[in-house]
Design a protein around this motif. Sequence first.
Motif, PDB file in Angstrom:
ATOM      1  N   SER A 245      44.858  40.305  34.670  1.00  0.00           N
ATOM      2  CA  SER A 245      44.309  38.960  34.774  1.00  0.00           C
ATOM      3  C   SER A 245      43.340  38.873  35.948  1.00  0.00           C
ATOM      4  O   SER A 245      42.338  38.174  35.890  1.00  0.00           O
ATOM      5  CB  SER A 245      45.420  37.935  34.943  1.00  0.00           C
ATOM      6  OG  SER A 245      46.185  38.213  36.096  1.00  0.00           O
ATOM      7  N   GLN A 246      43.658  39.599  37.021  1.00  0.00           N
ATOM      8  CA  GLN A 246      42.839  39.640  38.233  1.00  0.00           C
ATOM      9  C   GLN A 246      43.402  40.744  39.122  1.00  0.00           C
ATOM     10  O   GLN A 246      44.406  41.353  38.775  1.00  0.00           O
ATOM     11  CB  GLN A 246      42.901  38.301  38.960  1.00  0.00           C
ATOM     12  CG  GLN A 246      44.301  37.905  39.392  1.00  0.00           C
ATOM     13  CD  GLN A 246      44.339  36.513  39.970  1.00  0.00           C
ATOM     14  OE1 GLN A 246      43.321  35.883  40.170  1.00  0.00           O
ATOM     15  NE2 GLN A 246      45.524  36.017  40.263  1.00  0.00           N
TER      16      GLN A 246
ATOM     17  N   LYS B 248      39.224  38.779  25.044  1.00  0.00           N
ATOM     18  CA  LYS B 248      38.306  38.030  25.906  1.00  0.00           C
ATOM     19  C   LYS B 248      37.973  36.647  25.363  1.00  0.00           C
ATOM     20  O   LYS B 248      37.675  35.729  26.115  1.00  0.00           O
ATOM     21  CB  LYS B 248      37.023  38.830  26.153  1.00  0.00           C
ATOM     22  CG  LYS B 248      37.253  40.012  27.059  1.00  0.00           C
ATOM     23  CD  LYS B 248      35.964  40.709  27.409  1.00  0.00           C
ATOM     24  CE  LYS B 248      36.290  41.880  28.317  1.00  0.00           C
ATOM     25  NZ  LYS B 248      35.269  42.182  29.254  1.00  0.00           N
TER      26      LYS B 248
ATOM     27  N   VAL C 162      41.372  47.564  32.583  1.00  0.00           N
ATOM     28  CA  VAL C 162      41.463  48.356  33.817  1.00  0.00           C
ATOM     29  C   VAL C 162      41.739  49.827  33.547  1.00  0.00           C
ATOM     30  O   VAL C 162      41.543  50.666  34.428  1.00  0.00           O
ATOM     31  CB  VAL C 162      42.519  47.788  34.794  1.00  0.00           C
ATOM     32  CG1 VAL C 162      42.096  46.416  35.289  1.00  0.00           C
ATOM     33  CG2 VAL C 162      43.894  47.734  34.173  1.00  0.00           C
TER      34      VAL C 162
ATOM     35  N   LEU D 297      45.321  45.842  30.500  1.00  0.00           N
ATOM     36  CA  LEU D 297      44.500  44.715  30.913  1.00  0.00           C
ATOM     37  C   LEU D 297      45.131  44.065  32.136  1.00  0.00           C
ATOM     38  O   LEU D 297      46.344  44.136  32.320  1.00  0.00           O
ATOM     39  CB  LEU D 297      44.418  43.670  29.797  1.00  0.00           C
ATOM     40  CG  LEU D 297      43.949  44.119  28.420  1.00  0.00           C
ATOM     41  CD1 LEU D 297      44.019  42.949  27.450  1.00  0.00           C
ATOM     42  CD2 LEU D 297      42.561  44.691  28.480  1.00  0.00           C
TER      43      LEU D 297
ATOM     44  N   HIS E 185      42.520  39.615  30.462  1.00  0.00           N
ATOM     45  CA  HIS E 185      41.453  40.125  29.603  1.00  0.00           C
ATOM     46  C   HIS E 185      40.542  41.149  30.279  1.00  0.00           C
ATOM     47  O   HIS E 185      39.545  41.555  29.696  1.00  0.00           O
ATOM     48  CB  HIS E 185      40.619  38.976  29.045  1.00  0.00           C
ATOM     49  CG  HIS E 185      40.034  38.094  30.097  1.00  0.00           C
ATOM     50  ND1 HIS E 185      38.947  38.433  30.839  1.00  0.00           N
ATOM     51  CD2 HIS E 185      40.423  36.876  30.541  1.00  0.00           C
ATOM     52  CE1 HIS E 185      38.677  37.469  31.694  1.00  0.00           C
ATOM     53  NE2 HIS E 185      39.565  36.505  31.533  1.00  0.00           N
ATOM     54  N   ARG E 186      40.876  41.604  31.469  1.00  0.00           N
ATOM     55  CA  ARG E 186      40.040  42.618  32.140  1.00  0.00           C
ATOM     56  C   ARG E 186      40.588  44.001  31.864  1.00  0.00           C
ATOM     57  O   ARG E 186      41.706  44.322  32.251  1.00  0.00           O
ATOM     58  CB  ARG E 186      40.025  42.388  33.643  1.00  0.00           C
ATOM     59  CG  ARG E 186      39.395  41.097  34.030  1.00  0.00           C
ATOM     60  CD  ARG E 186      39.513  40.884  35.514  1.00  0.00           C
ATOM     61  NE  ARG E 186      39.113  39.515  35.814  1.00  0.00           N
ATOM     62  CZ  ARG E 186      38.563  39.158  36.944  1.00  0.00           C
ATOM     63  NH1 ARG E 186      38.363  40.044  37.895  1.00  0.00           N
ATOM     64  NH2 ARG E 186      38.232  37.905  37.135  1.00  0.00           N
TER      65      ARG E 186
END
Length: 69
Positions: free
Chosen positions: A10-11, A32, A49, A8, A46-47
């Motif tokens: 964050s950005q 999420k 990848v 995961l 929470h993304r």
Amino acid sequence: MAGTVYMLASQKNGTLYVGVTSDLAPRMFEHKNHIVSGFTSKYGVHRLVWSEEYFDIGGAIACEKEIKK
């Protein structure tokens, strides 16, 4: 599948988290929605990848440990 290793973020260029789970969909829901307090909720990680599925949970755990080295 017996286990999934996932990463995961964050950005873009942000904080990373690597984990192992036996069921990715509910685990992503927990991340999420900040259901479990901890690193990912504290840092907004929470993304999804990357993920890789394994037939053996031991293989997934070994992969996670190798990534974290």
